[in-house]
Scaffold this motif. Structure first.
Motif, short mmCIF file in Angstrom:
data_model
loop_
_atom_site.label_atom_id
_atom_site.label_comp_id
_atom_site.label_asym_id
_atom_site.label_seq_id
_atom_site.Cartn_x
_atom_site.Cartn_y
_atom_site.Cartn_z
N VAL A 122 39.82 39.35 49.93
CA VAL A 122 40.80 40.00 49.06
C VAL A 122 40.25 40.02 47.65
O VAL A 122 39.27 39.33 47.34
N SER A 123 40.88 40.79 46.78
CA SER A 123 40.36 40.95 45.42
C SER A 123 41.50 40.95 44.42
O SER A 123 42.55 41.55 44.66
N GLY A 124 41.26 40.32 43.28
CA GLY A 124 42.23 40.32 42.20
C GLY A 124 42.11 41.51 41.27
O GLY A 124 42.88 41.63 40.31
N LEU A 125 41.17 42.41 41.54
CA LEU A 125 40.99 43.59 40.70
C LEU A 125 42.01 44.66 41.08
O LEU A 125 42.11 45.04 42.25
N PRO A 126 42.76 45.19 40.12
CA PRO A 126 43.77 46.21 40.44
C PRO A 126 43.19 47.43 41.16
O PRO A 126 43.89 48.05 41.97
N GLY A 155 35.97 40.74 37.14
CA GLY A 155 37.16 39.95 36.87
C GLY A 155 36.83 38.53 36.45
O GLY A 155 35.67 38.16 36.26
N THR A 156 37.87 37.72 36.33
CA THR A 156 37.71 36.33 35.91
C THR A 156 38.76 35.46 36.57
O THR A 156 39.86 35.93 36.88
N ASP A 163 45.24 40.94 32.47
CA ASP A 163 46.27 41.85 31.98
C ASP A 163 47.41 41.88 32.99
O ASP A 163 47.37 41.20 34.03
N GLU A 164 48.44 42.66 32.71
CA GLU A 164 49.64 42.64 33.55
C GLU A 164 49.34 43.08 34.98
O GLU A 164 49.84 42.47 35.94
N GLN A 165 48.54 44.12 35.15
CA GLN A 165 48.22 44.59 36.50
C GLN A 165 47.43 43.54 37.27
O GLN A 165 47.67 43.31 38.46
N THR A 166 46.48 42.91 36.60
CA THR A 166 45.66 41.89 37.25
C THR A 166 46.51 40.68 37.62
O THR A 166 46.33 40.09 38.69
#
Length: 314
Positions: A122-126, A155-156, A163-166
């Motif tokens: 999975v990924s935390g990138l929007p 990402g980090t 940010d909000e989306q992330t």
């Protein structure tokens, strides 16, 4: 002409899905392990050649991971691994590539009985929201026992920088992991988005509900030292933190085992992983086995006991 075009990759997806592969079936190691061993970090699936760093030509730095049950069984038997947790192979800058192996993970877990568990990418990138939502729909499939995330592809880990989306993307993933009561395996390496200092911030915010598995013990000398300095406080503070010894430098594994043996703090949180095909089983095994002056009970916990409780106990 950019390097990808020069390498013959007409698209990101084609770069992630090579037309042919060669997997070398393996013979049992003559080294004689003499222990029960579970590895909770093994990659499966192909990885396309890529023009890494300064290279003008595409190449594959590591062997392909197993892509069939027969290949996976051969790999395990050759190393004396009784049970394994598998994750998608990754390592090229193509966001869709590791997601493309999630179905393979599900397939191998379904065919592996009680010997194989898996982690879904999975990924935390929007930008990867749809791919991540599709991956989360696979939770609940037989023997899927973890999620896998890495900030190598962007990402980090530091939630103060999202940010909000992330933030929403990460919290969607974290809610799913908490709901299924499974760990997320996070790649750690020094500097950049995978630096251990970012994970400390994540653990402070989410780690009392979320099971956070820090792969590679913080990554590199600085990461190891920082992690070792915080380990006792994180465990005693009620944070659900886990480690594996893959890719860790010898001094860090030795120091950690000595402290586990001396204090018992976190003795149920550390596991063995060989990270094949990016590392090698033999050196990873002896890095733990060869530590002197540490009780066999601690080594048994690391080699299989803790993994049984965290990843294989139904």
């Amino acid at each position: 002409m950019n390097k990808r075009e020069n390498a013959g990759f007409p698209s990101e997806i084609e770069a992630a899905l090579p037309d042919s592969r060669v997997y070398q079936m393996q013979k049992p190691s003559p080294m004689g392990i003499g222990r029960r061993v579970f590895s909770i970090h093994n990659h499966v699936g192909d990885l396309a050649p890529w023009p890494y760093y300064e290279s003008e030509e595409a190449f594959s730095p590591a062997d392909p991971g197993p892509s069939t049950t027969e290949e996976l069984r051969s790999s395990m038997q050759a190393r004396g691994i009784e049970k394994t947790l598998i994750i998608p192979n990754y390592g090229i800058p193509v966001q869709a590539q590791p997601f493309s192996h999630n179905e393979l993970v599900v397939k191998l877990c379904g065919e592996g009985g009680d010997k194989v568990a898996g982690a879904l990418w999975v990924s935390g990138l929007p930008q990867n929201r749809e791919l991540t939502e599709s991956a989360l729909q696979l939770l609940g499939k037989p023997n899927i026992r973890a999620l896998k995330m890495s900030y190598i592809l962007g990402g980090t880990a530091d939630p103060n920088k999202w940010d909000e989306q992330t933030l929403r993307q990460h919290e969607m993933i974290f809610r799913a992991a908490v709901e299924y009561d499974i760990p997320i395996q996070f790649h750690t390496s020094p500097g950049g988005g995978s630096d251990i200092t970012g994970f400390f911030e994540m653990i402070k915010r989410y780690g009392k509900e979320l099971k956070v598995h820090l792969v590679h013990m913080g990554g590199g000398t600085s990461g190891h030292i920082r992690l070792l300095s915080q380990w006792k406080d994180m465990v005693e503070g009620g944070y659900r933190v886990y480690l594996d010894t893959s890719w860790a430098i010898g001094f860090a594994v030795r120091k950690l085992l000595q402290e586990l043996d001396r204090t018992g703090i976190g003795a149920d949180r550390v596991m063995f992983g060989c990270d094949e095909p990016w590392s090698d089983f033999e050196s990873e095994f002896w890095k733990v086995q060869g530590v002197k002056g540490v009780s066999d009970e601690i080594k048994e916990r690391i080699f299989w006991g803790n993994a049984e409780e965290v990843y294989f106990k139904k």
